[in-house]
Design an enzyme around this catalytic site. Structure first.
Site, PDB file in Angstrom:
ATOM      1  N   LYS A 258       0.880  -1.079  -0.151  1.00 53.42           N
ATOM      2  CA  LYS A 258       0.099  -0.023   0.117  1.00 53.42           C
ATOM      3  C   LYS A 258       0.773   1.248  -0.106  1.00 53.42           C
ATOM      4  O   LYS A 258       1.573   1.638   0.967  1.00 53.42           O
ATOM      5  CB  LYS A 258      -0.927  -0.159   1.311  1.00 53.42           C
ATOM      6  CG  LYS A 258      -1.817   1.327   1.514  1.00 53.42           C
ATOM      7  CD  LYS A 258      -2.634   1.410   2.944  1.00 53.42           C
ATOM      8  CE  LYS A 258      -2.994   2.752   2.833  1.00 53.42           C
ATOM      9  NZ  LYS A 258      -3.577   2.674   4.201  1.00 53.42           N
ATOM     10  N   ASP A 263      -3.252  10.426   2.325  1.00 52.87           N
ATOM     11  CA  ASP A 263      -4.594  10.113   2.578  1.00 52.87           C
ATOM     12  C   ASP A 263      -5.243  11.197   3.513  1.00 52.87           C
ATOM     13  O   ASP A 263      -5.036  11.111   4.637  1.00 52.87           O
ATOM     14  CB  ASP A 263      -4.401   8.682   3.411  1.00 52.87           C
ATOM     15  CG  ASP A 263      -5.883   8.479   3.661  1.00 52.87           C
ATOM     16  OD1 ASP A 263      -6.994   8.608   2.776  1.00 52.87           O
ATOM     17  OD2 ASP A 263      -6.207   7.570   4.591  1.00 52.87           O
ATOM     18  N   LYS A 270     -10.544  13.282   6.849  1.00 50.38           N
ATOM     19  CA  LYS A 270     -10.174  13.330   8.367  1.00 50.38           C
ATOM     20  C   LYS A 270     -10.144  14.759   8.913  1.00 50.38           C
ATOM     21  O   LYS A 270      -9.556  15.697   8.343  1.00 50.38           O
ATOM     22  CB  LYS A 270      -8.690  12.692   8.342  1.00 50.38           C
ATOM     23  CG  LYS A 270      -8.370  11.247   7.761  1.00 50.38           C
ATOM     24  CD  LYS A 270      -6.914  10.818   7.689  1.00 50.38           C
ATOM     25  CE  LYS A 270      -6.626   9.525   7.154  1.00 50.38           C
ATOM     26  NZ  LYS A 270      -7.225   8.365   8.196  1.00 50.38           N
ATOM     27  N   ASP A 281       1.419   6.867   5.146  1.00 48.64           N
ATOM     28  CA  ASP A 281       0.514   6.054   4.826  1.00 48.64           C
ATOM     29  C   ASP A 281       0.995   5.100   3.665  1.00 48.64           C
ATOM     30  O   ASP A 281       0.419   4.188   3.091  1.00 48.64           O
ATOM     31  CB  ASP A 281      -0.938   6.714   4.495  1.00 48.64           C
ATOM     32  CG  ASP A 281      -2.008   5.640   4.723  1.00 48.64           C
ATOM     33  OD1 ASP A 281      -2.029   4.621   5.577  1.00 48.64           O
ATOM     34  OD2 ASP A 281      -3.176   6.009   4.445  1.00 48.64           O
ATOM     35  N   ASP A 341     -12.135   6.599   3.630  1.00 49.74           N
ATOM     36  CA  ASP A 341     -11.134   6.589   4.249  1.00 49.74           C
ATOM     37  C   ASP A 341     -10.615   5.114   4.533  1.00 49.74           C
ATOM     38  O   ASP A 341      -9.682   4.707   4.994  1.00 49.74           O
ATOM     39  CB  ASP A 341     -11.170   7.359   5.788  1.00 49.74           C
ATOM     40  CG  ASP A 341      -9.864   7.487   6.411  1.00 49.74           C
ATOM     41  OD1 ASP A 341      -8.958   7.692   5.528  1.00 49.74           O
ATOM     42  OD2 ASP A 341      -9.766   7.817   7.491  1.00 49.74           O
ATOM     43  N   GLU A 343      -9.366   3.319   2.150  1.00 50.48           N
ATOM     44  CA  GLU A 343      -8.965   3.137   0.530  1.00 50.48           C
ATOM     45  C   GLU A 343      -7.860   2.351   0.224  1.00 50.48           C
ATOM     46  O   GLU A 343      -7.707   1.937  -0.760  1.00 50.48           O
ATOM     47  CB  GLU A 343      -8.677   4.791   0.241  1.00 50.48           C
ATOM     48  CG  GLU A 343      -7.198   5.205   0.534  1.00 50.48           C
ATOM     49  CD  GLU A 343      -6.883   5.124   2.028  1.00 50.48           C
ATOM     50  OE1 GLU A 343      -5.845   4.603   2.808  1.00 50.48           O
ATOM     51  OE2 GLU A 343      -7.800   5.362   2.763  1.00 50.48           O
ATOM     52  N   ARG A 345      -7.387  -0.841   1.295  1.00 48.32           N
ATOM     53  CA  ARG A 345      -7.740  -2.158   0.695  1.00 48.32           C
ATOM     54  C   ARG A 345      -8.280  -2.179  -0.571  1.00 48.32           C
ATOM     55  O   ARG A 345      -7.913  -3.108  -1.520  1.00 48.32           O
ATOM     56  CB  ARG A 345      -8.789  -2.718   1.722  1.00 48.32           C
ATOM     57  CG  ARG A 345     -10.184  -1.949   1.763  1.00 48.32           C
ATOM     58  CD  ARG A 345     -10.855  -2.168   2.986  1.00 48.32           C
ATOM     59  NE  ARG A 345     -10.198  -1.594   4.258  1.00 48.32           N
ATOM     60  CZ  ARG A 345     -10.792  -1.455   5.248  1.00 48.32           C
ATOM     61  NH1 ARG A 345     -11.856  -2.141   5.631  1.00 48.32           N
ATOM     62  NH2 ARG A 345     -10.088  -0.777   6.377  1.00 48.32           N
TER      63      ARG A 345
END
Length: 510
Positions: A258, A263, A270, A281, A341, A343, A345
């Site tokens: 990932k 993010d 957020k 992230d 959020d 995202e 996966r």
């Protein structure tokens, strides 16, 4: 970057080191009678030496600097080799602050307990963790902000130094990629770093940049990227890497990382300060690159390694994806978006599907996703990585073997199980979709918040059809490093740890 240099046991004082750093649990026995004599008068009058790292001055040691770095207790059931990692980190920083540029690490009286069999190697890695400075800092201030380029290791073997050179190089690259701000490591520049890193190496790199290709082949990733297409420098990249060993392949490792370079949370923005630190992230993809760099440096026999990275920015904008949308992934599975959020996966799902198809034709494949995926992993596991495995991986003890070695290399993890509740949690609520990406609450307050995403990944990646009873079972482990990816859980300011690099290397390369 600091490189390890093996120093024979008869050359403690016959070298050009400018400081000796002794890591020990017993300050009265420093592994050498001369060092004991130097330290004794200080120890007699200063009880603090047993409690914290201390610099002593003596004409009898190289550079006139002797640093004693106490580990604290090491004999309790819950002590582990991180005592040496942390002590060495503090010790080498003390030597650096005193002006040393060629320190010598000595591990004195390490217990014979198997927990400490890698105490010297782990001490070196701890020193490297302490010395690393962010890529932007080196580019702005110059490489001299990392003045220590080599570290002598007392009584180390050449083979140990070769292994440590590979591991530390991988960890260095992982920290660079994870710890860099979102513009310096926007998706195209992340890909450029990978291309440059592996230039003329044993790892081949391919970068997918074409939007049409990404839209068609990786529709879930493309969904995450949708709002970022408004800004060209934020356009996504898929980075593919492959290492083919000389001789026969005995095992194939396939990773999906990932790489969320930033993010925002997307439409589920957020707020309340929780966006700070989200440039990290991309830590999962960073660790995968780090492992590939370690492999490239060491070139182990028998193991083939393939990696796919989803490098993307989850931006907010007029074209961002929103909850309730239904997106068909590469496997044909229709995904209802529960929370934008969640995202990571989505970004990895189609790459995992492609990895699964590739694995079917490989020798003894094992698949992994590596991600800073959930706050629940940090809440449930604290500073440890969380490994969630499918049935074939559990039967083969894939996670257990990696975690057990991680305990010996200061790269610790907890093993979790995937259970029926995880699959029940993401079942569709209507006939319009096949799977729900997530609920709309924070993972940290959701029961089994770090386990159920693995079930989602298994479904969208097609691995649910390759369990223990399938014609071709495929071991799959999801590695959530949200708790272990940075020091102290401080995602805005903590140094990246390069979690999983050392344990994966220990498991598959040594």
């Amino acid at each position: 970057m600091s490189f390890p240099v093996a120093l024979p046991s008869n050359e403690l004082f016959n070298n050009d080191a400018d400081a000796i750093v002794v890591i020990t649990h017993d300050i009265n026995h420093l592994g050498n009678s001369t060092l004991d004599e130097v330290a004794a008068p200080y120890i007699a009058v200063d009880a603090r030496i047993a409690q914290k790292t201390t610099l002593l001055v003596s004409e009898q040691v190289p550079g006139k600097r002797l640093v004693i770095a106490p580990t604290g207790p090491v004999d309790r059931d819950y002590d582990d080799v991180r005592r040496f990692f942390e002590a060495a980190k503090a010790g080498v920083l003390e030597a650096k602050a005193a002006g040393a540029v060629k320190p010598l690490l000595v591990v004195a009286n390490a217990p014979s307990d198997s927990r400490y069999e890698n105490a010297l190697a782990v001490s070196f890695l701890g020193a490297c963790q302490g010395l690393w400075q962010p890529l932007e800092a080196r580019e702005y201030r110059g490489e001299e902000i990392e003045p220590i380029s080599s570290i002598y290791l007392f009584s180390a073997t050449e083979q140990t130094c070769q292994q440590l050179t590979a591991i530390s190089a991988g960890q260095y690259a992982a920290r660079d990629l994870c710890g860099t701000e979102p513009e310096r490591m926007a998706p195209p520049r992340f890909a450029d770093y990978c291309v440059e890193l592996f230039k003329d190496s044993a790892v081949n790199v391919e970068v997918v940049a074409d939007r049409k290709t990404i839209d068609e082949q990786y529709p879930l990733l493309s969904t995450v990227a949708r709002a970022s297409y408004a800004v060209e420098r934020h356009h996504p990249r898929v980075v593919k890497m492959a290492y083919e060993p000389e001789g026969e392949v005995e095992r194939t490792l396939i990773f999906v990382g990932k790489g969320l370079v930033y993010d925002t949370g997307g439409a589920d923005l957020k707020v309340g300060g929780f966006m700070a630190g989200m440039s990290r992230d991309k830590g999962g993809a960073a660790s995968v690159v780090g492992f590939m760099e370690a492999v490239a440096k060491y070139q182990p026999k028998g193991v083939k390694v393939i990696a796919y990275l989803a490098v993307v920015r989850n931006s907010i904008g007029s074209d961002c994806f929103v909850p309730d949308e239904i997106i068909a992934g590469r496997e044909g599975v229709r995904v209802r978006i529960g929370n934008t959020d969640a995202e990571g996966r989505l970004a990895m799902g189609d790459l995992l599907s492609e990895a699964k198809d590739l694995a079917l034709g490989e020798k003894n494949p094992e698949l992994f996703t590596v991600a800073t995926l959930t706050g629940h992993a940090a809440r449930a596991m604290g500073p440890y990585s969380a490994y969630v495995e499918n049935g074939p991986a559990r039967a083969a003890k894939v996670s257990r073997q990696i975690a057990d070695l991680g305990d010996l290399w200061a790269d610790c993890a907890e093993v979790s199980r995937s259970r029926r509740e995880d699959y029940d949690f993401i079942q569709p609520r209507t006939l319009a979709d096949d799977v729900l990406s997530s609920n709309n609450a924070a993972s940290a307050v959701t029961a089994r918040g770090h386990q159920f995403p693995m079930a989602f990944l298994a479904i969208v990646g097609g691995l649910d059809k390759h369990g223990c009873n399938a014609e071709q079972p495929l071991p799959y482990v999801h590695m959530d490093i949200a708790g272990s990816g940075v020091e102290g859980g401080d995602w805005q300011h903590g140094k990246p740890t390069a979690a999983t690099v050392a344990s994966l290397f220990a498991r598959y390369c040594i």
